[in-house]
Motif scaffolding. Structure first.
Motif, PDB file in Angstrom:
ATOM      1  N   TRP A   4       0.819  -1.218   0.000  1.00  0.00           N
ATOM      2  CA  TRP A   4       0.000   0.000   0.000  1.00  0.00           C
ATOM      3  C   TRP A   4       0.846   1.257   0.000  1.00  0.00           C
ATOM      4  O   TRP A   4       0.407   2.300  -0.474  1.00  0.00           O
ATOM      5  CB  TRP A   4      -0.981  -0.027   1.170  1.00  0.00           C
ATOM      6  N   ARG A   5       2.039   1.166   0.499  1.00  0.00           N
ATOM      7  CA  ARG A   5       2.943   2.321   0.469  1.00  0.00           C
ATOM      8  C   ARG A   5       3.231   2.710  -0.981  1.00  0.00           C
ATOM      9  O   ARG A   5       3.161   3.878  -1.347  1.00  0.00           O
ATOM     10  CB  ARG A   5       4.228   1.994   1.217  1.00  0.00           C
ATOM     11  N   ALA A   6       3.518   1.721  -1.821  1.00  0.00           N
ATOM     12  CA  ALA A   6       3.786   1.978  -3.234  1.00  0.00           C
ATOM     13  C   ALA A   6       2.544   2.533  -3.932  1.00  0.00           C
ATOM     14  O   ALA A   6       2.637   3.468  -4.740  1.00  0.00           O
ATOM     15  CB  ALA A   6       4.250   0.701  -3.929  1.00  0.00           C
ATOM     16  N   VAL A   7       1.380   1.991  -3.606  1.00  0.00           N
ATOM     17  CA  VAL A   7       0.131   2.450  -4.220  1.00  0.00           C
ATOM     18  C   VAL A   7      -0.156   3.894  -3.825  1.00  0.00           C
ATOM     19  O   VAL A   7      -0.510   4.732  -4.676  1.00  0.00           O
ATOM     20  CB  VAL A   7      -1.048   1.527  -3.821  1.00  0.00           C
ATOM     21  N   ILE A   8       0.001   4.216  -2.553  1.00  0.00           N
ATOM     22  CA  ILE A   8      -0.304   5.575  -2.083  1.00  0.00           C
ATOM     23  C   ILE A   8       0.679   6.585  -2.667  1.00  0.00           C
ATOM     24  O   ILE A   8       0.275   7.672  -3.088  1.00  0.00           O
ATOM     25  CB  ILE A   8      -0.328   5.622  -0.537  1.00  0.00           C
ATOM     26  N   ILE A   9       1.952   6.230  -2.733  1.00  0.00           N
ATOM     27  CA  ILE A   9       2.928   7.153  -3.323  1.00  0.00           C
ATOM     28  C   ILE A   9       2.624   7.354  -4.806  1.00  0.00           C
ATOM     29  O   ILE A   9       2.655   8.482  -5.309  1.00  0.00           O
ATOM     30  CB  ILE A   9       4.364   6.653  -3.086  1.00  0.00           C
ATOM     31  N   GLY A  10       2.299   6.270  -5.519  1.00  0.00           N
ATOM     32  CA  GLY A  10       1.916   6.397  -6.928  1.00  0.00           C
ATOM     33  C   GLY A  10       0.675   7.256  -7.105  1.00  0.00           C
ATOM     34  O   GLY A  10       0.592   8.092  -8.004  1.00  0.00           O
ATOM     35  N   PHE A  11      -0.311   7.065  -6.230  1.00  0.00           N
ATOM     36  CA  PHE A  11      -1.531   7.870  -6.254  1.00  0.00           C
ATOM     37  C   PHE A  11      -1.224   9.345  -6.021  1.00  0.00           C
ATOM     38  O   PHE A  11      -1.756  10.217  -6.714  1.00  0.00           O
ATOM     39  CB  PHE A  11      -2.510   7.354  -5.196  1.00  0.00           C
ATOM     40  N   LEU A  12      -0.359   9.635  -5.053  1.00  0.00           N
ATOM     41  CA  LEU A  12      -0.006  11.029  -4.779  1.00  0.00           C
ATOM     42  C   LEU A  12       0.722  11.662  -5.963  1.00  0.00           C
ATOM     43  O   LEU A  12       0.482  12.838  -6.285  1.00  0.00           O
ATOM     44  CB  LEU A  12       0.833  11.129  -3.505  1.00  0.00           C
ATOM     45  N   VAL A  13       1.589  10.897  -6.609  1.00  0.00           N
ATOM     46  CA  VAL A  13       2.278  11.404  -7.805  1.00  0.00           C
ATOM     47  C   VAL A  13       1.255  11.709  -8.895  1.00  0.00           C
ATOM     48  O   VAL A  13       1.311  12.760  -9.547  1.00  0.00           O
ATOM     49  CB  VAL A  13       3.341  10.396  -8.299  1.00  0.00           C
ATOM     50  N   ILE A  14       0.296  10.805  -9.101  1.00  0.00           N
ATOM     51  CA  ILE A  14      -0.747  11.029 -10.109  1.00  0.00           C
ATOM     52  C   ILE A  14      -1.561  12.273  -9.778  1.00  0.00           C
ATOM     53  O   ILE A  14      -1.844  13.095 -10.645  1.00  0.00           O
ATOM     54  CB  ILE A  14      -1.669   9.798 -10.214  1.00  0.00           C
ATOM     55  N   THR A  15      -1.921  12.430  -8.517  1.00  0.00           N
ATOM     56  CA  THR A  15      -2.745  13.572  -8.114  1.00  0.00           C
ATOM     57  C   THR A  15      -2.006  14.891  -8.300  1.00  0.00           C
ATOM     58  O   THR A  15      -2.541  15.839  -8.890  1.00  0.00           O
ATOM     59  CB  THR A  15      -3.188  13.411  -6.649  1.00  0.00           C
ATOM     60  N   VAL A  16      -0.772  14.959  -7.825  1.00  0.00           N
ATOM     61  CA  VAL A  16      -0.004  16.205  -7.928  1.00  0.00           C
ATOM     62  C   VAL A  16       0.275  16.544  -9.394  1.00  0.00           C
ATOM     63  O   VAL A  16       0.063  17.677  -9.835  1.00  0.00           O
ATOM     64  CB  VAL A  16       1.300  16.115  -7.108  1.00  0.00           C
ATOM     65  N   LEU A  17       0.738  15.556 -10.162  1.00  0.00           N
ATOM     66  CA  LEU A  17       1.020  15.821 -11.571  1.00  0.00           C
ATOM     67  C   LEU A  17      -0.253  16.096 -12.361  1.00  0.00           C
ATOM     68  O   LEU A  17      -0.236  16.850 -13.336  1.00  0.00           O
ATOM     69  CB  LEU A  17       1.794  14.659 -12.199  1.00  0.00           C
ATOM     70  N   GLY A  18      -1.364  15.484 -11.949  1.00  0.00           N
ATOM     71  CA  GLY A  18      -2.642  15.757 -12.603  1.00  0.00           C
ATOM     72  C   GLY A  18      -3.104  17.185 -12.384  1.00  0.00           C
ATOM     73  O   GLY A  18      -3.649  17.821 -13.281  1.00  0.00           O
TER      74      GLY A  18
END
Length: 136
Positions: A4-18
């Motif tokens: 879940w750490r990898a998923v949450i970090i990936g999600f945060l990257v998607i959100t910020v870059l989005g």
């Protein structure tokens, strides 16, 4: 097992870059999904399947946030338009749902592909200990 750490970090990257990618509509969100999925897959490591799964989860969560932002924007625009705008906005609710669903699906697919690539290059986490004694 899902990291879940990898998923949450990936999600945060998607959100910020989005959010930053709103300056380039369409292209910015596509790039955000690719980079976020790649990050999630890389952090999860363990090969194609593991990277694909983690990229898919990060992209799906990112897509849900993207769809929610579209819905909020249309809702606020309708509210600012008064009663007629509210009626039009209410009738457009089904269309907003379909757009949010499409955004989530596309972002999840592209993130899954990028996650699979990231999983190839990420560290092999299959030999790491699991549980309370695990070192981070």
């Amino acid at each position: 097992m899902t990291d879940w750490r990898a998923v949450i970090i990936g999600f945060l990257v998607i959100t910020v870059l989005g959010i930053v990618g709103l300056t380039l509509p369409g292209v910015g969100q596509l790039a955000a999904g690719l980079v976020g999925g790649l990050v999630a897959g890389y952090l999860a490591g363990g090969g194609l399947g593991r990277g694909l799964w983690h990229g898919l989860l990060a992209g799906a969560f990112g897509g849900l946030v993207g769809g929610l932002l579209v819905a909020v924007f249309v809702g606020l625009a309708g509210w600012a338009g008064g009663p007629i705008g509210g009626l039009i906005s209410g009738l457009a609710g089904f269309g907003i749902f379909l757009v949010a669903l499409a955004i989530s699906f596309i972002m999840a697919l592209e993130s899954a592909i990028a996650g699979a690539i990231g999983g190839l290059f990420g560290p092999d986490r299959s030999r790491e200990p699991r549980g309370p004694g695990r070192r981070v």
